[in-house]
Design a protein around this motif. Structure first.
Motif, PDB file in Angstrom:
ATOM      1  N   LEU A 126       0.816  -1.213   0.000  1.00 29.52           N
ATOM      2  CA  LEU A 126       0.000   0.000   0.000  1.00 29.52           C
ATOM      3  C   LEU A 126       0.850   1.264   0.000  1.00 29.52           C
ATOM      4  N   ASN A 127       2.156   1.108   0.177  1.00 30.45           N
ATOM      5  CA  ASN A 127       3.052   2.259   0.081  1.00 30.45           C
ATOM      6  C   ASN A 127       4.388   1.791  -0.495  1.00 30.45           C
ATOM      7  N   LYS A 128       5.309   2.710  -0.659  1.00 27.15           N
ATOM      8  CA  LYS A 128       6.585   2.374  -1.310  1.00 27.15           C
ATOM      9  C   LYS A 128       7.724   2.138  -0.315  1.00 27.15           C
ATOM     10  N   ALA A 129       7.401   2.153   0.961  1.00 25.29           N
ATOM     11  CA  ALA A 129       8.435   1.942   1.976  1.00 25.29           C
ATOM     12  C   ALA A 129       9.009   0.532   1.875  1.00 25.29           C
ATOM     13  N   PRO A 282      -8.607  -8.067   1.535  1.00 26.30           N
ATOM     14  CA  PRO A 282      -8.497  -8.440   0.114  1.00 26.30           C
ATOM     15  C   PRO A 282      -9.740  -8.109  -0.700  1.00 26.30           C
ATOM     16  N   LYS A 283     -10.885  -7.966  -0.028  1.00 28.32           N
ATOM     17  CA  LYS A 283     -12.138  -7.690  -0.733  1.00 28.32           C
ATOM     18  C   LYS A 283     -12.362  -6.197  -0.963  1.00 28.32           C
ATOM     19  N   ILE A 284     -11.565  -5.342  -0.318  1.00 30.81           N
ATOM     20  CA  ILE A 284     -11.755  -3.892  -0.468  1.00 30.81           C
ATOM     21  C   ILE A 284     -10.453  -3.227  -0.937  1.00 30.81           C
ATOM     22  N   LEU A 285      -9.674  -3.939  -1.731  1.00 33.84           N
ATOM     23  CA  LEU A 285      -8.374  -3.420  -2.184  1.00 33.84           C
ATOM     24  C   LEU A 285      -8.471  -2.046  -2.860  1.00 33.84           C
ATOM     25  N   PRO A 286      -9.455  -1.820  -3.742  1.00 33.88           N
ATOM     26  CA  PRO A 286      -9.515  -0.487  -4.374  1.00 33.88           C
ATOM     27  C   PRO A 286      -9.637   0.648  -3.356  1.00 33.88           C
ATOM     28  N   LYS A 287     -10.373   0.397  -2.278  1.00 27.06           N
ATOM     29  CA  LYS A 287     -10.537   1.436  -1.260  1.00 27.06           C
ATOM     30  C   LYS A 287      -9.260   1.597  -0.430  1.00 27.06           C
ATOM     31  N   LEU A 288      -8.582   0.486  -0.131  1.00 33.10           N
ATOM     32  CA  LEU A 288      -7.337   0.555   0.637  1.00 33.10           C
ATOM     33  C   LEU A 288      -6.242   1.276  -0.143  1.00 33.10           C
ATOM     34  N   GLU A 289      -6.305   1.214  -1.475  1.00 30.35           N
ATOM     35  CA  GLU A 289      -5.289   1.864  -2.297  1.00 30.35           C
ATOM     36  C   GLU A 289      -5.546   3.354  -2.471  1.00 30.35           C
ATOM     37  N   PHE A 293      -6.490   5.326   3.791  1.00 33.81           N
ATOM     38  CA  PHE A 293      -5.841   4.430   4.756  1.00 33.81           C
ATOM     39  C   PHE A 293      -4.484   4.970   5.185  1.00 33.81           C
ATOM     40  N   MET A 294      -3.623   5.275   4.226  1.00 32.51           N
ATOM     41  CA  MET A 294      -2.265   5.704   4.563  1.00 32.51           C
ATOM     42  C   MET A 294      -2.255   7.055   5.264  1.00 32.51           C
ATOM     43  N   LYS A 295      -3.213   7.911   4.949  1.00 36.43           N
ATOM     44  CA  LYS A 295      -3.299   9.203   5.640  1.00 36.43           C
ATOM     45  C   LYS A 295      -3.574   8.977   7.121  1.00 36.43           C
ATOM     46  N   ALA A 296      -4.509   8.080   7.434  1.00 42.58           N
ATOM     47  CA  ALA A 296      -4.825   7.785   8.828  1.00 42.58           C
ATOM     48  C   ALA A 296      -3.678   7.029   9.506  1.00 42.58           C
ATOM     49  N   PHE A 297      -3.014   6.155   8.761  1.00 44.45           N
ATOM     50  CA  PHE A 297      -1.899   5.373   9.306  1.00 44.45           C
ATOM     51  C   PHE A 297      -0.762   6.281   9.768  1.00 44.45           C
ATOM     52  N   THR A 298      -0.467   7.297   8.990  1.00 44.22           N
ATOM     53  CA  THR A 298       0.678   8.169   9.293  1.00 44.22           C
ATOM     54  C   THR A 298       0.306   9.408  10.114  1.00 44.22           C
ATOM     55  N   GLU A 305       6.636  11.091   9.833  1.00 40.83           N
ATOM     56  CA  GLU A 305       7.711  10.656   8.937  1.00 40.83           C
ATOM     57  C   GLU A 305       8.211   9.259   9.314  1.00 40.83           C
ATOM     58  N   PHE A 306       8.225   8.954  10.589  1.00 40.02           N
ATOM     59  CA  PHE A 306       8.633   7.620  11.036  1.00 40.02           C
ATOM     60  C   PHE A 306       7.708   6.559  10.444  1.00 40.02           C
ATOM     61  N   LEU A 307       6.394   6.797  10.497  1.00 36.99           N
ATOM     62  CA  LEU A 307       5.432   5.830   9.985  1.00 36.99           C
ATOM     63  C   LEU A 307       5.449   5.759   8.460  1.00 36.99           C
ATOM     64  N   GLU A 308       5.820   6.851   7.810  1.00 32.32           N
ATOM     65  CA  GLU A 308       5.914   6.823   6.353  1.00 32.32           C
ATOM     66  C   GLU A 308       7.009   5.864   5.878  1.00 32.32           C
ATOM     67  N   ARG A 309       7.943   5.529   6.754  1.00 34.83           N
ATOM     68  CA  ARG A 309       9.040   4.629   6.382  1.00 34.83           C
ATOM     69  C   ARG A 309       8.736   3.162   6.699  1.00 34.83           C
ATOM     70  N   ILE A 310       7.538   2.891   7.202  1.00 35.58           N
ATOM     71  CA  ILE A 310       7.141   1.518   7.520  1.00 35.58           C
ATOM     72  C   ILE A 310       6.276   0.956   6.389  1.00 35.58           C
ATOM     73  N   PRO A 311       6.675  -0.162   5.792  1.00 36.05           N
ATOM     74  CA  PRO A 311       5.868  -0.738   4.702  1.00 36.05           C
ATOM     75  C   PRO A 311       4.560  -1.334   5.229  1.00 36.05           C
ATOM     76  N   VAL A 312       3.515  -1.176   4.440  1.00 37.21           N
ATOM     77  CA  VAL A 312       2.202  -1.753   4.774  1.00 37.21           C
ATOM     78  C   VAL A 312       1.790  -2.650   3.617  1.00 37.21           C
ATOM     79  N   ARG A 313       1.445  -3.900   3.940  1.00 27.60           N
ATOM     80  CA  ARG A 313       1.117  -4.877   2.908  1.00 27.60           C
ATOM     81  C   ARG A 313      -0.161  -5.626   3.258  1.00 27.60           C
TER      82      ARG A 313
END
Length: 337
Positions: A126-129, A282-289, A293-298, A305-313
């Motif tokens: 879900l990110n490039k980390a 896996p059933k809501i991949l378009p929404k997770l992408e 999600f990543m805005k709330a995660f970070t 910035e610390f969380l931006e360096r953590i990969p999410v899969r």
């Protein structure tokens, strides 16, 4: 199913509130290899032993070891399942089937065992980390319930740590989520994160938005929720029909999921990565992408910035827990030898 005469075979199980998967596995070069997998409706069985007997009547084979991942806390080899009226016991299963090795572990622990075994085709980033090797990992898995687990790296190996974090308090992050908390508090008293991040949780979010009169509820959607699983109907209407009520429900769900995953990443310093398992991601991949999600995660203030360096899969292999249980069963067999 062909099995060599001297081949070691283990029985693995993934016991959930909705379905139970059982499989026979041989020892592969890199990870256990499935010989056969069967799925049974959990709620139609009086106990786990009933399902195991059904499976063994169909697949008669000598089993060296067995391990079952179960949705609920496991204490001293016993579990009172969270979403089923079952009392599951290692000792009782071992006595019933006369196996030398029987393990009972939390279902998220089973999935955690599988994470280091998964290949790139079984994961979606879900990110490039980039992941840091030999660092802690986190697992968050919304499905029938909400599971959380950790993989702590130490002494050259990953050690799964079971958790019932899904039953910890739901912590609102904005005024809308405070309203959601109040709504659920009136219904349930204690509002756990699972009341929001699960199949029933998505329905709870939908009900809150519907009852708030922010959106209208069309007749076709009501019918759809009666004909199929309500959470599935909501998710599909959000992703395909783009109905505003369902889109808002799924957006709120994904945002809260991102916040919870980010909290777990901070709690355990999971710089090796955060993995989303369970039946829903896996059933809501378009929404997770989408950015939600990543805005709330970070969104953690000074640790953004610390969380931006953590990969999410996202884990795409829907039999990951079964694979992890098989890995655990072979591990117990090796300890016995």
């Amino acid at each position: 199913m062909s099995i060599a005469k001297d081949e070691n075979i283990v029985l693995a199980g993934d016991i959930g509130g909705t379905k139970t998967n059982l499989g026979l596995f041989s020892r592969g070069k890199r990870r256990p290899v499935a010989k056969v997998i069967e799925t049974y409706p959990s709620r139609e069985a009086p106990h786990l032993e009933f399902i195991i007997e059904q499976f063994l009547n169909k697949h008669r084979v000598s089993i060296k070891s067995a391990c079952f991942g179960i949705a609920g806390p496991v204490i001293s080899g016993r579990s009172q399942t969270t979403n089923l009226p079952w009392d599951v016991s290692e000792a009782r299963i071992q006595k019933r089937f006369k196996w030398s090795q029987v393990g009972l572990i939390n279902d998220l622990t089973a999935t955690a065992y599988a994470v280091p075994l998964l290949n790139s085709r079984e994961l979606l980033s879900l990110n490039k980390a980039k992941a840091r090797k030999e660092q802690n990992l986190a697992l968050v898995a919304p499905g029938t319930g909400l599971g959380e687990a950790l993989l702590i790296f130490g002494e050259g190996q990953y050690i799964p740590v079971a958790s019932e974090g899904g039953h910890a308090d739901f912590s609102p992050n904005n005024e809308a989520e405070v309203e959601l908390w109040r709504y659920l508090s009136q219904r349930f008293g204690h509002v756990s994160t699972e009341r929001v991040l699960s199949g029933p949780g998505l329905v709870n979010i939908y009900s809150w938005l519907r009852d708030s009169k922010r959106f209208s509820e069309p007749a076709w959607l009501v019918r759809s929720m009666e004909e199929i699983d309500p959470a599935r109907a909501i998710a599909e209407a959000a992703l395909t029909e783009k109905h505003p009520l369902c889109v808002a429900s799924l957006n709120a769900f994904v945002s809260i999921l991102g916040a919870v995953a980010g909290n777990l990443a901070l709690t355990a310093m999971t710089t090796g990565g955060v993995y989303l398992g369970g039946g829903i991601p896996p059933k809501i991949l378009p929404k997770l992408e989408e950015p939600i999600f990543m805005k709330a995660f970070t969104n953690k203030g000074r640790f953004k910035e610390f969380l931006e360096r953590i990969p999410v899969r996202v884990i795409l292999n829907d039999k990951a827990a079964l694979l992890g249980a098989a890995h655990c069963a072979f591990g117990r067999l090796a300890q016995r030898v």
